[in-house]
Scaffold this motif. Structure first.
Motif, PDB file in Angstrom:
ATOM      1  N   SER A  38      -6.425  -1.589  10.582  1.00 39.40           N
ATOM      2  CA  SER A  38      -5.627  -1.487   9.365  1.00 39.40           C
ATOM      3  C   SER A  38      -6.325  -2.197   8.200  1.00 39.40           C
ATOM      4  O   SER A  38      -6.857  -3.282   8.370  1.00 39.40           O
ATOM      5  CB  SER A  38      -4.261  -2.127   9.629  1.00 39.40           C
ATOM      6  N   LYS A  42      -9.699   3.305   5.211  1.00 39.51           N
ATOM      7  CA  LYS A  42      -9.662   4.708   5.639  1.00 39.51           C
ATOM      8  C   LYS A  42      -8.909   5.576   4.632  1.00 39.51           C
ATOM      9  O   LYS A  42      -9.403   6.621   4.200  1.00 39.51           O
ATOM     10  CB  LYS A  42      -8.982   4.822   7.017  1.00 39.51           C
ATOM     11  N   SER A  43      -7.712   5.124   4.252  1.00 40.23           N
ATOM     12  CA  SER A  43      -6.926   5.920   3.304  1.00 40.23           C
ATOM     13  C   SER A  43      -7.628   6.003   1.955  1.00 40.23           C
ATOM     14  O   SER A  43      -7.584   7.033   1.288  1.00 40.23           O
ATOM     15  CB  SER A  43      -5.541   5.315   3.117  1.00 40.23           C
ATOM     16  N   THR A  44      -8.268   4.910   1.567  1.00 41.08           N
ATOM     17  CA  THR A  44      -8.990   4.921   0.301  1.00 41.08           C
ATOM     18  C   THR A  44     -10.081   5.992   0.329  1.00 41.08           C
ATOM     19  O   THR A  44     -10.236   6.767  -0.621  1.00 41.08           O
ATOM     20  CB  THR A  44      -9.616   3.535   0.044  1.00 41.08           C
TER      21      THR A  44
HETATM   22  N1  LIG Z   1      -4.754   0.350  -5.717  1.00 42.76           N
HETATM   23  C1  LIG Z   1      -5.262  -0.676  -5.037  1.00 42.76           C
HETATM   24  N2  LIG Z   1      -5.552  -1.837  -5.655  1.00 42.76           N
HETATM   25  C2  LIG Z   1      -6.069  -2.882  -4.973  1.00 42.76           C
HETATM   26  N3  LIG Z   1      -6.317  -2.875  -3.656  1.00 42.76           N
HETATM   27  C3  LIG Z   1      -6.050  -1.752  -2.978  1.00 42.76           C
HETATM   28  C4  LIG Z   1      -5.509  -0.601  -3.618  1.00 42.76           C
HETATM   29  N4  LIG Z   1      -5.346   0.368  -2.683  1.00 42.76           N
HETATM   30  C5  LIG Z   1      -5.757  -0.180  -1.518  1.00 42.76           C
HETATM   31  N5  LIG Z   1      -6.192  -1.451  -1.687  1.00 42.76           N
HETATM   32  C6  LIG Z   1      -6.730  -2.335  -0.646  1.00 42.76           C
HETATM   33  O1  LIG Z   1      -7.758  -1.652  -0.012  1.00 42.76           O
HETATM   34  C7  LIG Z   1      -7.806  -1.969   1.358  1.00 42.76           C
HETATM   35  C8  LIG Z   1      -7.914  -0.700   2.166  1.00 42.76           C
HETATM   36  O2  LIG Z   1      -6.724   0.049   2.033  1.00 42.76           O
HETATM   37  P1  LIG Z   1      -6.502   1.397   2.793  1.00 42.76           P
HETATM   38  O3  LIG Z   1      -5.153   1.889   2.432  1.00 42.76           O
HETATM   39  O4  LIG Z   1      -7.642   2.302   2.523  1.00 42.76           O
HETATM   40  O5  LIG Z   1      -6.512   0.911   4.288  1.00 42.76           O
HETATM   41  P2  LIG Z   1      -6.390   1.787   5.615  1.00 42.76           P
HETATM   42  O6  LIG Z   1      -7.678   1.663   6.324  1.00 42.76           O
HETATM   43  O7  LIG Z   1      -5.903   3.140   5.284  1.00 42.76           O
HETATM   44  O8  LIG Z   1      -5.294   0.976   6.419  1.00 42.76           O
HETATM   45  P3  LIG Z   1      -4.064   1.530   7.319  1.00 42.76           P
HETATM   46  O9  LIG Z   1      -4.642   1.827   8.666  1.00 42.76           O
HETATM   47  O10 LIG Z   1      -3.143   0.359   7.366  1.00 42.76           O
HETATM   48  O11 LIG Z   1      -3.482   2.728   6.625  1.00 42.76           O
HETATM   49  C9  LIG Z   1      -6.576  -2.794   1.646  1.00 42.76           C
HETATM   50  O12 LIG Z   1      -6.968  -4.129   1.811  1.00 42.76           O
HETATM   51  C10 LIG Z   1      -5.725  -2.635   0.435  1.00 42.76           C
HETATM   52  O13 LIG Z   1      -5.037  -3.815   0.173  1.00 42.76           O
END
Ligand SMILES: Nc1ncnc2c1ncn2[C@@H]1O[C@H](COP(=O)(O)OP(=O)(O)OP(=O)(O)O)[C@@H](O)[C@H]1O
Ligand SMILES: [Mg+2]
Lengths: 362, 299
Positions: A38, A42-44
């Protein structure tokens, strides 16, 4: 033909680096899994592929075309979100039709498409319901249907199954796999479930802290993990990491394992590749199923601390080199806690890691 | 012994304590709200003038009310004011909320600026707008001083226009409140719904119009209720801004009732007009309460 190529993409939010140089190449028709803990970005990365966020630097290619400045709607993609993101005031039919309508698909054709999708996902009886009147699994299906209504070049699935219960998850996993076989559309699929990653993917990209730790086929990643993180992340129960000394004994290079009073020297095959590390400490990675019971009296005498029968296998817990080790054995071979087992690792499959860099050796 | 008596003791406290605590306020509401409503109802059937009396006259006060030109001006004004005030505050509030929802900087400061009018009483709003709209003091004089001699803005003293000045001041005061309600609602919308719509190819206005605003239906109805009931009760704003004038051109039912009952010695007529307002408010609020209560019971 390349369906998707990501070239040295970075993303910063203010001062925080979320993605630190991502490179991915997916061929047409492949199923790519993005897996990682997490918050690893990934989502980014998905949002960047979809055009919902722009990368700080780097290029995104879809179907061999740079799309950095192309709006999401013109990228010829469809996306399924973790929260499904159904339009709450529209019924299922309208949810599916909305995207077609904005693209100016004629009414008749819209109806044909809705009928086709509903049939494919077996949701004809749901078409007139609002999202609020659907169960989690049904909502997931609708979200999928909305993506399938168009014939995009690329499907993006962001943890589509993470809100479902375990049984439904397994069912939907199979359905998605069958769907991919039938449609042969390129899919990028985010998950943090390593079983989903292994079962669905043609290619897996393991991410951590905004960096791709390893990119390869599921089998490559399972058999030859690039580093300690990947080795521990993929596989369940997870790989045993046993600290040991790499020694040379009678011309063979190997490691010594010790359990209680017992000790043995296990030579490594093809051992010249480890020559540099002789005399140093290394981490020996052995997966639970890579242990055998040596009935001929060889192997290491280990005292069984605990057993966990799972049905087809029994997980046996013991101590080796001061570390708790799990071995997945046939129930016939397992012994009750307190008794002694002769365990022998399958050295052909064992991997070694550098203690400092945590990178795989050899 | 004491052990066995304890449950009974607890039972007594549990049973009576809430009732005892609620009793005073319940009594106050009963007497001062419903008691006086009933008394007012009774007065509307009497010939009360300066002071209440109980000379029964049946529906004569209502007949007089419906024959009064001034009452119909007030009703007509309420209609204009209600429609424009509710519509205007709603539109301005929603637009402000949508603009603020675009993740702009300084959001906190802007929200405070827009919400600030709500902290003022309608008297202050009315007085301030009274100065601004006064041809001899405010906007018109300013424009004249700047050299635009032809500029004229005399709505405050124009009997055909005075009600619209009340509309303007009312919208100014209430749209921040509408904005706050809608902003809270908009913030409750899942971000990924908007992303999904973007991928579906919808433009931002279309996303708001087709997806987000329809999801705001409950907020919309609550806001409508609150604004409607502010409109029907509006009194202080009129008193401070126009005093109901010029003449009685900007009277609303509430100011009509006040004039009749307390300054012109027509208490019976005032009571009858108050009853008409009560009926109107009930007509708006009761169906709403009914639907809300029914829904919460179902959930
Ligand atoms: N708009 C934003 N501004 C600042 N930080 C952000 C923003 N969007 C995401 N982040 C940060 O970027 C990091 C990665 O976020 P992301 O949503 O891509 O994670 P993920 O790998 O999809 O996690 P998960 O498995 O929980 O969905 C996180 O630490 C989050 O706090
Ligand atoms: Mg995510």
């Amino acid at each position: 033909m390349g369906a998707l190529a990501i070239k040295n993409v970075t993303k910063r939010f203010g001062d925080t680096h979320i993605l630190k140089g991502i490179d991915i190449h997916v061929d047409s028709g492949e199923f790519l899994i993005l897996v990682g803990p997490s918050g690893c970005g990934k989502s980014t990365l998905m949002n960047i592929i979809a055009g919902l966020e722009s990368p700080t630097s780097g290029e995104v290619h879809i179907a061999d075309r740079v799309v950095n400045d192309v709006a999401p709607k013109d990228r010829d993609i469809a996306m399924v979100f973790q929260s499904y993101a159904l339009y709450p005031t529209m019924n299922v039919r309208q949810n599916i039709a909305f995207g077609l309508e904005t693209r100016g698909v004629p009414k008749r054709e819209q109806e044909e498409i809705i009928a086709r999708v509903a049939k494919m996902l077996q949701m004809d009886h749901l078409l007139d319901r609002k999202p609020g009147q659907l169960s989690g699994g049904q909502r997931q299906r609708v979200a999928m249907g909305r993506a399938l209504a168009r014939n995009p070049k690329l499907f993006l699935f962001d943890e589509p199954l993470s809100n479902l219960d375990a049984k439904l998850r397994v069912e939907m996993r199979t359905e998605i796999k069958q769907l991919h076989h039938r449609l042969k559309t390129t899919i990028v699929y985010v998950t943090h479930d390593q079983i989903e990653a292994m079962t669905l993917g043609d290619k897996i990209a393991v991410m951590k802290d905004g960096i791709i730790q390893q990119f390869g086929s599921p089998q490559q990643i399972y058999d030859a993990p690039a580093n300690l993180f990947v080795a521990g992340f993929i596989g369940s129960p997870s790989m045993n990491f046993i600290p040991a000394h790499l020694a040379s004994e009678g011309g063979a290079i190997g490691v010594s394992l010790q359990s209680g009073e017992a000790a043995c020297f296990v030579p490594l095959p093809d051992s010249q590749r480890f020559a540099r590390y002789v005399g140093k400490r290394v981490i020996v990675g052995i997966r639970p199923e890579q242990w055998d019971v040596a009935n001929d009296g060889g192997g290491l005498d280990c005292k069984v601390d605990l057993t966990e029968p799972t049905g087809p296998d029994t997980i046996v817990f013991t101590q080796i080199n001061g570390i708790e080790v799990q071995a997945r054995l046939h129930p016939r071979d397992a012994r009750a806690p307190g008794s002694v087992l002769h365990l022998r690792p399958d050295m052909g499959k064992v991997v070694l890691f550098d203690t400092e860099t945590e990178i795989r050796i050899g | 012994m004491s052990v066995t008596s304890r449950p009974a003791h607890y039972g007594f406290a549990e049973h009576w304590l809430p009732r005892l605590v609620l009793a005073p306020s319940f009594l106050l509401v009963l007497v001062f709200l419903y008691g006086f409503i009933a008394w007012n109802g009774a007065l509307s059937f009497t010939a009360s003038r300066l002071l209440p009396n109980y000379e029964w006259v049946g529906l004569a006060q209502y007949e007089a009310l419906f024959a009064s030109e001034r009452w119909w001006v007030a009703v007509h004004n309420l209609f204009i004011f209600g429609v424009l005030f509710i519509g205007g505050a709603m539109v301005v509030g929603i637009v402000l909320a949508i603009l603020l929802d675009q993740k702009i900087r300084l959001e906190g400061a802007l929200r405070t600026i827009y919400l600030y009018p709500l902290a003022l009483s309608f008297i202050v709003t009315g007085t301030a707008w009274g100065w601004m709209l006064n041809p001899g003091l405010g906007l018109e004089k300013l424009m004249h001083d700047w050299g635009y001699a032809g500029f004229s803005f005399d709505w405050l003293v124009n009997p055909d226009r005075s009600i619209y000045t009340i509309v303007i001041a009312g919208i100014w005061q209430s749209s921040g409140f509408v904005m706050a309600l809608f902003l809270a609602g908009l913030r409750g919308i899942d971000d990924s719904i908007i992303k999904a719509a973007q991928i579906d190819g919808a433009s931002l206005p279309r996303i708001y119009w087709r997806i987000i605003l329809p999801a705001m239906r409950p907020v919309f109805f609550s806001t409508l209720m609150i604004l409607a009931h502010i409109a029907i009760k509006s009194f202080d704003l009129v008193m401070a801004l126009t005093g109901g004038g010029p003449g009685f051109s900007s009277d609303l039912p509430a100011t009509f009732m006040y004039q009749m009952a307390f300054t012109r010695g027509q208490m019976g007529l005032g009571a009858a007009s108050a009853m008409m307002m009560l009926v109107t408010v009930s007509a708006v609020v009761v169906p709403y309460l009914y639907s809300e209560l029914r829904r919460s019971r179902h959930v």
